[in-house]
Design a protein around this motif. Structure first.
Motif, PDB file in Angstrom:
ATOM      1  N   ASN A  52      54.876  50.461  24.527  1.00 30.17           N
ATOM      2  CA  ASN A  52      54.733  50.423  23.064  1.00 30.17           C
ATOM      3  C   ASN A  52      53.710  49.406  22.578  1.00 30.17           C
ATOM      4  OD1 ASN A  52      56.618  52.465  22.839  1.00 30.17           O
ATOM      5  ND2 ASN A  52      58.315  51.080  22.456  1.00 30.17           N
ATOM      6  N   ALA A  53      52.878  48.863  23.486  1.00 31.66           N
ATOM      7  CA  ALA A  53      51.792  47.973  23.055  1.00 31.66           C
ATOM      8  C   ALA A  53      50.738  48.819  22.330  1.00 31.66           C
ATOM      9  CB  ALA A  53      51.176  47.264  24.251  1.00 31.66           C
ATOM     10  N   LEU A  54      50.051  48.203  21.408  1.00 32.73           N
ATOM     11  CA  LEU A  54      48.999  48.879  20.646  1.00 32.73           C
ATOM     12  C   LEU A  54      47.669  48.502  21.281  1.00 32.73           C
ATOM     13  CD1 LEU A  54      50.478  48.136  17.125  1.00 32.73           C
ATOM     14  CD2 LEU A  54      50.674  50.237  18.450  1.00 32.73           C
ATOM     15  N   LEU A  55      47.060  49.458  21.999  1.00 30.65           N
ATOM     16  CA  LEU A  55      45.879  49.187  22.804  1.00 30.65           C
ATOM     17  C   LEU A  55      44.598  49.817  22.263  1.00 30.65           C
ATOM     18  CD1 LEU A  55      47.494  49.693  26.331  1.00 30.65           C
ATOM     19  CD2 LEU A  55      46.855  47.530  25.262  1.00 30.65           C
ATOM     20  N   GLU A  56      44.595  50.290  21.022  1.00 26.73           N
ATOM     21  CA  GLU A  56      43.411  50.921  20.462  1.00 26.73           C
ATOM     22  C   GLU A  56      42.230  49.957  20.527  1.00 26.73           C
ATOM     23  OE1 GLU A  56      46.344  50.847  18.939  1.00 26.73           O
ATOM     24  OE2 GLU A  56      46.947  52.937  18.920  1.00 26.73           O
ATOM     25  N   GLY A  57      41.144  50.417  21.160  1.00 27.95           N
ATOM     26  CA  GLY A  57      39.927  49.619  21.236  1.00 27.95           C
ATOM     27  C   GLY A  57      39.978  48.479  22.245  1.00 27.95           C
ATOM     28  N   ALA A  58      41.088  48.343  22.966  1.00 27.55           N
ATOM     29  CA  ALA A  58      41.180  47.279  23.980  1.00 27.55           C
ATOM     30  C   ALA A  58      40.288  47.637  25.158  1.00 27.55           C
ATOM     31  CB  ALA A  58      42.622  47.104  24.442  1.00 27.55           C
ATOM     32  N   ARG A  59      39.640  46.624  25.731  1.00 30.10           N
ATOM     33  CA  ARG A  59      38.788  46.820  26.898  1.00 30.10           C
ATOM     34  C   ARG A  59      39.578  46.432  28.146  1.00 30.10           C
ATOM     35  NH1 ARG A  59      36.153  44.815  22.883  1.00 30.10           N
ATOM     36  NH2 ARG A  59      35.915  42.667  23.560  1.00 30.10           N
ATOM     37  N   LEU A  60      39.788  47.413  29.031  1.00 34.92           N
ATOM     38  CA  LEU A  60      40.609  47.218  30.224  1.00 34.92           C
ATOM     39  C   LEU A  60      39.843  47.471  31.515  1.00 34.92           C
ATOM     40  CD1 LEU A  60      43.649  49.032  28.701  1.00 34.92           C
ATOM     41  CD2 LEU A  60      43.711  46.685  29.496  1.00 34.92           C
ATOM     42  N   SER A  61      38.551  47.682  31.436  1.00 34.49           N
ATOM     43  CA  SER A  61      37.753  47.997  32.609  1.00 34.49           C
ATOM     44  C   SER A  61      37.895  46.920  33.689  1.00 34.49           C
ATOM     45  CB  SER A  61      36.282  48.129  32.208  1.00 34.49           C
ATOM     46  OG  SER A  61      35.500  48.463  33.322  1.00 34.49           O
ATOM     47  N   GLY A  62      38.210  47.365  34.899  1.00 30.35           N
ATOM     48  CA  GLY A  62      38.342  46.439  36.014  1.00 30.35           C
ATOM     49  C   GLY A  62      39.639  45.665  36.062  1.00 30.35           C
ATOM     50  N   SER A  63      40.534  45.918  35.107  1.00 36.77           N
ATOM     51  CA  SER A  63      41.848  45.263  35.134  1.00 36.77           C
ATOM     52  C   SER A  63      42.647  45.817  36.300  1.00 36.77           C
ATOM     53  CB  SER A  63      42.618  45.518  33.835  1.00 36.77           C
ATOM     54  OG  SER A  63      41.959  44.908  32.762  1.00 36.77           O
ATOM     55  N   LYS A  64      43.539  45.003  36.848  1.00 35.58           N
ATOM     56  CA  LYS A  64      44.367  45.426  37.977  1.00 35.58           C
ATOM     57  C   LYS A  64      45.781  45.714  37.497  1.00 35.58           C
ATOM     58  CE  LYS A  64      43.106  41.651  40.072  1.00 35.58           C
ATOM     59  NZ  LYS A  64      43.102  40.528  40.994  1.00 35.58           N
ATOM     60  N   ALA A  65      46.369  46.774  38.042  1.00 37.56           N
ATOM     61  CA  ALA A  65      47.744  47.149  37.727  1.00 37.56           C
ATOM     62  C   ALA A  65      48.384  47.704  38.999  1.00 37.56           C
ATOM     63  CB  ALA A  65      47.775  48.188  36.618  1.00 37.56           C
ATOM     64  N   ASP A  66      49.684  47.925  38.938  1.00 36.04           N
ATOM     65  CA  ASP A  66      50.390  48.535  40.056  1.00 36.04           C
ATOM     66  C   ASP A  66      51.455  49.481  39.514  1.00 36.04           C
ATOM     67  OD1 ASP A  66      52.440  46.862  39.192  1.00 36.04           O
ATOM     68  OD2 ASP A  66      52.465  45.625  41.001  1.00 36.04           O
ATOM     69  N   GLU A  67      52.277  50.017  40.412  1.00 34.53           N
ATOM     70  CA  GLU A  67      53.292  50.986  39.990  1.00 34.53           C
ATOM     71  C   GLU A  67      54.363  50.360  39.100  1.00 34.53           C
ATOM     72  OE1 GLU A  67      54.639  49.100  43.741  1.00 34.53           O
ATOM     73  OE2 GLU A  67      52.784  50.120  43.237  1.00 34.53           O
ATOM     74  N   ASP A  68      54.453  49.039  39.067  1.00 38.96           N
ATOM     75  CA  ASP A  68      55.434  48.373  38.218  1.00 38.96           C
ATOM     76  C   ASP A  68      54.908  48.078  36.812  1.00 38.96           C
ATOM     77  OD1 ASP A  68      57.397  48.332  40.228  1.00 38.96           O
ATOM     78  OD2 ASP A  68      56.556  46.502  41.085  1.00 38.96           O
ATOM     79  N   THR A  69      53.614  48.285  36.593  1.00 40.24           N
ATOM     80  CA  THR A  69      53.038  48.094  35.265  1.00 40.24           C
ATOM     81  C   THR A  69      53.477  49.262  34.389  1.00 40.24           C
ATOM     82  OG1 THR A  69      51.098  47.058  36.290  1.00 40.24           O
ATOM     83  CG2 THR A  69      50.889  47.730  33.982  1.00 40.24           C
ATOM     84  N   THR A  70      54.018  48.968  33.206  1.00 37.62           N
ATOM     85  CA  THR A  70      54.423  50.036  32.289  1.00 37.62           C
ATOM     86  C   THR A  70      53.436  50.106  31.131  1.00 37.62           C
ATOM     87  OG1 THR A  70      55.933  48.546  31.127  1.00 37.62           O
ATOM     88  CG2 THR A  70      56.871  49.914  32.868  1.00 37.62           C
TER      89      THR A  70
END
Length: 86
Positions: A52-70
């Motif tokens: 439910n985070a509001l991510l409009e226009g957020a830059r996430l390029s190259g960010s790291k995540a895993d299967e536990d990231t929601t």
């Protein structure tokens, strides 16, 4: 210098336009956080709760995540440039 917010509880935080490039956000609770236009380029989002985070226009390029990231419903982290680690 990169922010180290590992394990922080930022539910509902107002982080519009925040400069969080390369930030350590491992396990951070960003439930309902307002991240419009935030720069999370290269951030470590493994295990983070972005439901439910509001991510409009957020830059996430190259960010790291895993299967536990929601993620917010309907959000496509791969299309946003997020890298998934095993």
């Amino acid at each position: 210098k990169e922010a180290d917010l590992e394990g922080a509880h930022l539910e509902g935080a107002k982080l519009e336009g925040a400069k969080l490039e390369g930030a350590k956000l491992f396990g951070v609770n960003l439930f309902r956080a307002r991240l419009w236009g935030a720069d999370l380029t290269g951030a470590d989002l493994t295990g983070a709760n972005l439901k439910n985070a509001l991510l409009e226009g957020a830059r996430l390029s190259g960010s790291k995540a895993d299967e536990d990231t929601t993620w917010p419903e309907g959000f496509d982290p791969v299309a946003a440039g997020v890298i998934f680690e095993d």
